[in-house]
Scaffold this motif. Structure first.
Motif, short mmCIF file in Angstrom:
data_model
loop_
_atom_site.label_atom_id
_atom_site.label_comp_id
_atom_site.label_asym_id
_atom_site.label_seq_id
_atom_site.Cartn_x
_atom_site.Cartn_y
_atom_site.Cartn_z
N ARG A 194 0.84 -1.20 0.00
CA ARG A 194 0.00 0.00 0.00
C ARG A 194 0.88 1.25 0.00
NH1 ARG A 194 -0.45 1.94 5.27
NH2 ARG A 194 -2.35 3.06 4.79
N SER A 195 0.26 2.40 -0.23
CA SER A 195 0.97 3.68 -0.31
C SER A 195 2.14 3.59 -1.27
CB SER A 195 1.46 4.12 1.08
OG SER A 195 0.40 4.28 1.97
N ARG A 196 1.89 2.98 -2.45
CA ARG A 196 2.98 2.82 -3.42
C ARG A 196 3.52 4.15 -3.92
NH1 ARG A 196 1.67 -2.65 -6.94
NH2 ARG A 196 1.13 -3.87 -5.11
N GLU A 197 2.70 5.19 -3.82
CA GLU A 197 3.16 6.51 -4.27
C GLU A 197 4.28 7.03 -3.37
OE1 GLU A 197 0.46 5.90 -2.69
OE2 GLU A 197 0.32 7.34 -1.04
N ARG A 198 4.44 6.42 -2.19
CA ARG A 198 5.50 6.85 -1.28
C ARG A 198 6.82 6.13 -1.56
NH1 ARG A 198 2.37 6.96 4.58
NH2 ARG A 198 0.78 8.49 4.00
N VAL A 212 16.63 -2.85 -3.32
CA VAL A 212 16.59 -1.66 -2.46
C VAL A 212 15.37 -0.82 -2.77
CG1 VAL A 212 17.87 0.39 -1.74
CG2 VAL A 212 19.12 -1.61 -2.56
N SER A 213 14.76 -0.28 -1.73
CA SER A 213 13.70 0.69 -1.96
C SER A 213 13.75 1.78 -0.91
CB SER A 213 12.32 0.02 -1.92
OG SER A 213 12.11 -0.58 -0.66
N ALA A 214 13.28 2.95 -1.29
CA ALA A 214 13.09 4.04 -0.33
C ALA A 214 11.60 4.24 -0.15
CB ALA A 214 13.73 5.32 -0.85
N LYS A 215 11.22 4.76 0.99
CA LYS A 215 9.82 5.10 1.21
C LYS A 215 9.81 6.39 2.02
CE LYS A 215 5.41 2.84 2.22
NZ LYS A 215 4.72 1.84 3.05
N MET A 216 8.92 7.28 1.69
CA MET A 216 8.92 8.55 2.40
C MET A 216 7.54 9.18 2.40
SD MET A 216 11.12 10.47 -0.50
CE MET A 216 11.84 8.89 -0.97
#
Lengths: 225, 225
Positions: A22-26, A172-176
């Motif tokens: 969820r919140s893939r836009e982040r 690797v992924s970032a989320k913010m």
């Protein structure tokens, strides 16, 4: 002219593990964002599996190009588990900056502003002596840039007592999250204060050790603290 | 008179998982220390195992007595994994405060001052509606004490979209380091600055949302930020 080495892609390829449910836009996968988040911190939470159960250890890390390093005593559990015949240790290394508390009018929409990076991979013990010493320097400099050149380097005994794990930046992924609260339209008239409380880590004035000779000045790289 | 309920022991019983392999003098199991570390923070790193591999998620938590709660969308992976027929989800929940950077004369003795708590256990989805609403309030109040009473509570739809996990404080340890650098005796005359740089989280002035009516004042519980 053709480049001598293949170009480094600008982004990490998303995988089933690094695409959030969820919140893939982040989520973000570009190298610049990931490196920036990693380079502004030095404490990570390292997860591994022991006897089928999860373990999460706070520890230091350093980034050197497309590799992360963590270190520990040669006797510590994750270091031992990655050593020996070295099949490698599956890990998840997570770095989180808290940037703000988001207070919405509704309890449900309370949130955090943050930047985080999650790295999945197989950590391996570093066996090359040169890479190991460079990693130990990088770990000191990740915390206080310039410090490794202004301290006594590890001697042979100290280096032998320290194990270093390498984890390639590959999966690797970032989320913010940034910005203000996202209240429901029907809540906008409610009489509750709403907004963001900024948060960050700050440092106090360096405190000299009791046994520091008064003739030793505070080095320039510490004057910003 | 005999107590109605059995007395709560003053300390968590150490287990094989909660006794560190090294620096055992830094470990603590007393309830007061553990509660104090948990109560001064609200971000944890939650580890669980998915398809045999570790995952470490940053998330909020709240402590209510001898229970911790975390929450998430009913669609998020760990929440789903703990639900259904609910065998529970094995987790490791770690909370870390960074208190200072310890700069020794030798690179080897560089360290951190910190306080951390690690909780091992099986997380279960909260199914009791009353416990769930109380946990959601506690999650808001863990971040900003007093806030849950000054915001709109979750409605039925919001509560249904949120899953809450409960983790009992049972297999728990604290670990901490305080104090200055521990240099080797033969390094004391080296010309390097040595000491501690204090670190802590600080907050900026609360920033009102763009759509906040000017007539809504900053509540008293936010004036300390």
């Amino acid at each position: 002219m053709a480049p001598v080495t293949p170009p480094v892609p600008d982004a990490y390829a998303p995988t089933e593990r690094t695409v959030p449910t969820r919140s893939r836009e982040r989520a973000a996968y570009d190298r610049e964002t990931v490196h920036s988040i990693l380079d502004q911190e030095y404490v990570c939470h390292l997860g591994f599996v022991r006897d089928g159960r999860p373990v999460v250890l706070p520890t230091l890390y350093a980034r050197v190009g497309e590799r992360l390093y963590v270190h520990g005593s040669t006797g510590s559990r994750p270091l031992r588990m990655a050593g020996g015949e070295d099949p490698g240790l599956p890990v998840c290394l997570t770095v989180t900056h808290l940037d703000g508390l988001v207070l919405a009018r509704s309890a449900f929409h309370h949130s955090m502003n943050y930047r985080s990076v999650m790295v999945h991979g197989i950590a391996h013990q570093v066996t090359d002596p040169g890479e190991k010493l460079a990693a130990l320097d990088a770990l000191v400099d990740q915390v206080v840039p310039g410090r490794s050149a202004d301290s006594r380097p590890a001697n042979a005994k100290e280096a032998a007592a320290t194990a270093v794990l390498r984890l390639d930046l590959d999966e690797v992924s970032a989320k913010m999250r940034t910005g203000g609260p996202n209240d429901e339209p029907e809540d906008l008239e409610l009489p509750y204060w709403t907004g963001v409380i900024p948060a960050r880590r700050t440092y106090g004035t360096p405190v000299p050790a009791d046994d520091l000779a008064p003739s030793v000045p505070l080095p320039s790289y510490l004057r910003g603290y």
